[in-house]
Design an enzyme around this catalytic site. Structure first.
Site, PDB file in Angstrom:
ATOM      1  N   SER A  95      43.670  48.085  48.057  1.00  0.00           N
ATOM      2  CA  SER A  95      42.661  47.473  47.200  1.00  0.00           C
ATOM      3  C   SER A  95      41.346  48.249  47.185  1.00  0.00           C
ATOM      4  CB  SER A  95      42.450  46.011  47.633  1.00  0.00           C
ATOM      5  OG  SER A  95      41.666  45.316  46.707  1.00  0.00           O
ATOM      6  N   ASP A 217      51.591  40.188  41.124  1.00  0.00           N
ATOM      7  CA  ASP A 217      50.301  40.212  41.818  1.00  0.00           C
ATOM      8  C   ASP A 217      49.274  39.586  40.892  1.00  0.00           C
ATOM      9  OD1 ASP A 217      47.823  40.814  42.936  1.00  0.00           O
ATOM     10  OD2 ASP A 217      48.361  42.864  43.461  1.00  0.00           O
ATOM     11  N   HIS A 246      49.189  40.123  46.625  1.00  0.00           N
ATOM     12  CA  HIS A 246      48.299  41.277  46.574  1.00  0.00           C
ATOM     13  C   HIS A 246      48.283  42.063  47.879  1.00  0.00           C
ATOM     14  CE1 HIS A 246      45.084  43.647  44.887  1.00  0.00           C
ATOM     15  NE2 HIS A 246      44.235  43.311  45.839  1.00  0.00           N
TER      16      HIS A 246
END
Length: 271
Positions: A95, A217, A246
């Site tokens: 991320s 996701d 995620h």
């Protein structure tokens, strides 16, 4: 330990000729890699760190101006790698972390052998010609929820982000991580994430990139992986995991770890 190492809770484990660096995303900390690390330490030198501002760091060191953009995290990553004499590492990031690594690789390609990008998007909000996964109105609602009642926001969002039941151990751990965040720091980080757009920089990223994400996701569609693959300046490959959530490395390690290990060991073939 050095000032940089102490500030980011840097840990160096294992040994080997190659260093693997593990970076985490928003709201989490280095503990999300606990399922992967045991598979690495016998063969690799492994460096873990925490992003400044997460609950495991000294939040008195958090500079709101510095971290209002991604540049603060980019500078931190370069400082950590230099301090611990890391060069040509295999960087695995989730991320937020791989965004910093991609930008860092433009000015310092010497630091990276390859980037393994897990659940990453060059821009979160949609545009007329780009599907980042969220309309601006949805992102504004998230910000409003954080501003109104951060605790309720954290408890509600953890199972949505993780893609699991609120009663599952992984979701409970993620909820605890979210709740460790200072609300003002969480809000600043989320605002920075909502406004970034590194799409113009992608052609300058020439380090090989392995793009991995879940098939389902809520934070980003599979189309984002394809976008990265077609716009990065160097070699890249995409693999979509048959999992939901995620944070697949944390919530579905039995499926994700073998994939990550394969991408660590195998380079991208020449076209």
């Amino acid at each position: 330990m050095s000032k940089v190492g102490a500030a980011h809770n840097v840990r160096v484990l294992g040994s080997g000729d190659t260093t693997i660096v593990l970076g985490h995303g928003f709201g989490a900390n280095q503990s999300v890699w606990k399922h992967l690390v045991p598979h690495l330490v016998d063969q690799y030198r492994v460096l873990l760190y925490d992003n400044m501002g997460v609950g495991t760091t000294n939040t008195n060191h958090y500079d709101f101006d510095r971290y209002s953009t991604l540049d603060g995290h980019v500078g931190d990553l370069i400082a950590i790698l230099d301090e611990f004499n890391v060069g040509k590492c295999i960087f695995i990031g989730h991320s937020l972390a791989p965004l910093a690594a991609m930008i860092a690789s433009i000015s310092r390609p010497d630091l990276f052998q390859k980037l393994i990008l897990l659940s990453v998007s060059p821009r979160m909000s949609n545009t007329a010609d780009y599907n980042g996964g969220s309309e601006q109105e949805q992102l504004d609602q998230l910000i409003h929820g954080m501003e109104t009642n951060y605790e309720a926001f954290a408890i509600e969002m953890a199972p949505v982000v993780a893609g699991g039941s609120i009663d599952s151990p992984a979701v409970q751990e993620l909820t605890a991580m979210f709740l460790m965040l200072r609300p003002d720091i969480a809000l600043r980080t989320m605002k920075a994430l909502h406004k970034y757009d590194i799409r113009p920089l992608l052609p300058q990223v020439t380090v090989p990139c392995h793009i991995i994400q879940s098939s389902k996701d809520m934070c980003l569609p599979v189309a984002v992986a394809d976008y990265l693959h077609h716009h990065l300046g160097g070699k890249s490959v995409v693999e979509v995991l048959p999992v939901e959530g995620h944070l697949p490395h944390f919530t579905s390690p039995e499926i994700t770890n073998p994939v990550l290990l394969r991408h660590i060991q195998q380079d991208i073939a020449n076209a």
